[in-house]
Design a protein around this motif. Sequence first.
Motif, PDB file in Angstrom:
ATOM      1  N   PHE A  29       0.819  -1.218   0.000  1.00  0.00           N
ATOM      2  CA  PHE A  29       0.000   0.000   0.000  1.00  0.00           C
ATOM      3  C   PHE A  29       0.853   1.267   0.000  1.00  0.00           C
ATOM      4  N   SER A  30       0.184   2.355  -0.415  1.00  0.00           N
ATOM      5  CA  SER A  30       0.774   3.691  -0.307  1.00  0.00           C
ATOM      6  C   SER A  30      -0.219   4.580   0.427  1.00  0.00           C
ATOM      7  N   VAL A  31       0.328   5.488   1.217  1.00  0.00           N
ATOM      8  CA  VAL A  31      -0.486   6.508   1.897  1.00  0.00           C
ATOM      9  C   VAL A  31       0.284   7.824   1.835  1.00  0.00           C
ATOM     10  N   HIS A  32      -0.415   8.910   2.144  1.00  0.00           N
ATOM     11  CA  HIS A  32       0.308  10.171   2.310  1.00  0.00           C
ATOM     12  C   HIS A  32       1.417   9.947   3.333  1.00  0.00           C
ATOM     13  N   HIS A  33       2.584  10.507   3.085  1.00  0.00           N
ATOM     14  CA  HIS A  33       3.672  10.354   4.050  1.00  0.00           C
ATOM     15  C   HIS A  33       3.331  11.132   5.334  1.00  0.00           C
ATOM     16  N   PRO A  34       3.471  10.502   6.500  1.00  0.00           N
ATOM     17  CA  PRO A  34       3.126  11.208   7.741  1.00  0.00           C
ATOM     18  C   PRO A  34       3.860  12.537   7.908  1.00  0.00           C
ATOM     19  N   ALA A  35       5.115  12.602   7.457  1.00  0.00           N
ATOM     20  CA  ALA A  35       5.864  13.852   7.589  1.00  0.00           C
ATOM     21  C   ALA A  35       5.259  14.940   6.709  1.00  0.00           C
ATOM     22  N   ALA A  36       4.812  14.553   5.503  1.00  0.00           N
ATOM     23  CA  ALA A  36       4.224  15.541   4.592  1.00  0.00           C
ATOM     24  C   ALA A  36       2.932  16.093   5.175  1.00  0.00           C
ATOM     25  N   ASP A  37       2.082  15.200   5.672  1.00  0.00           N
ATOM     26  CA  ASP A  37       0.794  15.657   6.207  1.00  0.00           C
ATOM     27  C   ASP A  37       0.985  16.515   7.454  1.00  0.00           C
ATOM     28  N   TRP A  38       1.939  16.156   8.268  1.00  0.00           N
ATOM     29  CA  TRP A  38       2.164  16.935   9.498  1.00  0.00           C
ATOM     30  C   TRP A  38       2.689  18.327   9.154  1.00  0.00           C
ATOM     31  N   GLN A  39       3.700  18.366   8.276  1.00  0.00           N
ATOM     32  CA  GLN A  39       4.297  19.644   7.902  1.00  0.00           C
ATOM     33  C   GLN A  39       3.314  20.497   7.103  1.00  0.00           C
ATOM     34  N   GLY A  40       2.638  19.840   6.142  1.00  0.00           N
ATOM     35  CA  GLY A  40       1.716  20.582   5.288  1.00  0.00           C
ATOM     36  C   GLY A  40       0.558  21.162   6.076  1.00  0.00           C
ATOM     37  N   GLN A  41       0.121  20.441   7.085  1.00  0.00           N
ATOM     38  CA  GLN A  41      -1.046  20.879   7.844  1.00  0.00           C
ATOM     39  C   GLN A  41      -0.661  21.790   9.007  1.00  0.00           C
ATOM     40  N   GLY A  42       0.634  21.793   9.367  1.00  0.00           N
ATOM     41  CA  GLY A  42       1.055  22.630  10.489  1.00  0.00           C
ATOM     42  C   GLY A  42       0.294  22.333  11.764  1.00  0.00           C
ATOM     43  N   ARG A  43       0.019  21.060  12.022  1.00  0.00           N
ATOM     44  CA  ARG A  43      -0.787  20.692  13.202  1.00  0.00           C
ATOM     45  C   ARG A  43       0.097  20.673  14.449  1.00  0.00           C
ATOM     46  N   PRO A  44      -0.478  20.994  15.613  1.00  0.00           N
ATOM     47  CA  PRO A  44       0.337  21.094  16.829  1.00  0.00           C
ATOM     48  C   PRO A  44       0.753  19.739  17.403  1.00  0.00           C
ATOM     49  N   ASP A  45      -0.038  18.685  17.137  1.00  0.00           N
ATOM     50  CA  ASP A  45       0.208  17.399  17.798  1.00  0.00           C
ATOM     51  C   ASP A  45       0.477  16.320  16.750  1.00  0.00           C
ATOM     52  N   TYR A  46       1.764  16.071  16.452  1.00  0.00           N
ATOM     53  CA  TYR A  46       2.122  15.059  15.447  1.00  0.00           C
ATOM     54  C   TYR A  46       1.552  13.696  15.803  1.00  0.00           C
ATOM     55  N   LEU A  47       1.534  13.374  17.103  1.00  0.00           N
ATOM     56  CA  LEU A  47       1.198  12.005  17.506  1.00  0.00           C
ATOM     57  C   LEU A  47      -0.292  11.681  17.444  1.00  0.00           C
ATOM     58  N   SER A  48      -1.135  12.648  17.220  1.00  0.00           N
ATOM     59  CA  SER A  48      -2.567  12.335  17.135  1.00  0.00           C
ATOM     60  C   SER A  48      -2.921  11.896  15.710  1.00  0.00           C
ATOM     61  N   THR A  49      -4.001  11.144  15.604  1.00  0.00           N
ATOM     62  CA  THR A  49      -4.584  10.824  14.295  1.00  0.00           C
ATOM     63  C   THR A  49      -5.823  11.692  14.161  1.00  0.00           C
ATOM     64  N   GLU A  50      -5.887  12.478  13.086  1.00  0.00           N
ATOM     65  CA  GLU A  50      -6.996  13.431  12.997  1.00  0.00           C
ATOM     66  C   GLU A  50      -7.419  13.647  11.557  1.00  0.00           C
ATOM     67  N   LEU A  51      -8.690  13.989  11.400  1.00  0.00           N
ATOM     68  CA  LEU A  51      -9.243  14.277  10.078  1.00  0.00           C
ATOM     69  C   LEU A  51      -8.842  15.698   9.679  1.00  0.00           C
ATOM     70  N   VAL A  52      -8.203  15.830   8.521  1.00  0.00           N
ATOM     71  CA  VAL A  52      -7.761  17.146   8.050  1.00  0.00           C
ATOM     72  C   VAL A  52      -8.217  17.327   6.591  1.00  0.00           C
TER      73      VAL A  52
END
Length: 243
Positions: free
Chosen positions: A146-169
């Motif tokens: 499988f492929s998914v969005h890279h976690p680093a890309a989604d975290w950086q792109g979204q500028g979210r405060p909590d990397y460790l949470s799973t959240e709908l963006v």
Amino acid sequence: MFVYRGRVAHNTLYEQFAEAYARHSEHSPANAYYDRPAILALAGDVSGRRVLDLGCAAGVLSEQLVARGATVTGVDREPRMVELARARLGDRARFEVAELSEPLDMVPTAGVDLVVASLVLHYLPDWHGLLTELGRCLVPGGELVFSVHHPAADWQGQGRPDYLSTELVSETWPVGGQDVEVSFYRRPLSAVFEQLHRAGFVVDTVDEPRPLPELSRLSPDAYAELSTKPVFLFVKAFAVARP
Ligand SMILES: C[S@@+](CC[C@H](N)C(=O)[O-])C[C@H]1O[C@@H](n2cnc3c(N)ncnc32)[C@H](O)[C@@H]1O
């Protein structure tokens, strides 16, 4: 029946803009020169293998698997996508409408050798139900790629405060000349591997590939982006033998 803690992301992109997405995905740098080649490389020799293609959309990946000798069943929640996939492949593959948060009743137990899931799992809030179901669908020792969005890309792109949470963006993507809002689940790397482990999958390969070299000529900017930044994460895992 599976129990999800959050709602499955539902996107008008795949429902109302199915044709535009199909045209986009067929040739876009990220899909045609990066995602599909990486999925096919991890899948290896599929000749004679029974393959389940999750989130098959208009069947572009399915078609490449069929061309390599696989027997393909593709599933997607969007009826229009399934129509487009059927129109593309005719009787060379089977396509069904299916929601991945529900049991895949069209697949017999141990009925497939390989599951591919290109860019679809990030629409699910929790993978446990689906991964458990894939453990039923796969032969013991069968593979999930499988492929998914890279976690680093989604975290950086979204500028979210909590990397460790799973959240709908949400993000806005340009598709077919229009901007379309798309929602998906951003999750940390540890959540990806915890869910595989919990469902009995053993990871074989984690890949962060570069795009195909010819993209450097066709689209130098896209090549530079896909060659230097974490964009998608690719994983191959084995379903362990059931007791
Ligand atoms: C990014 S596209 C996948 C691209 C495709 N694998 C390809 O090679 O062209 C995501 C697809 O997953 C489907 N999808 C999203 N969430 C789903 C769900 N919960 N169940 C089934 N299909 C889903 C969408 O309808 C869409 O067609």
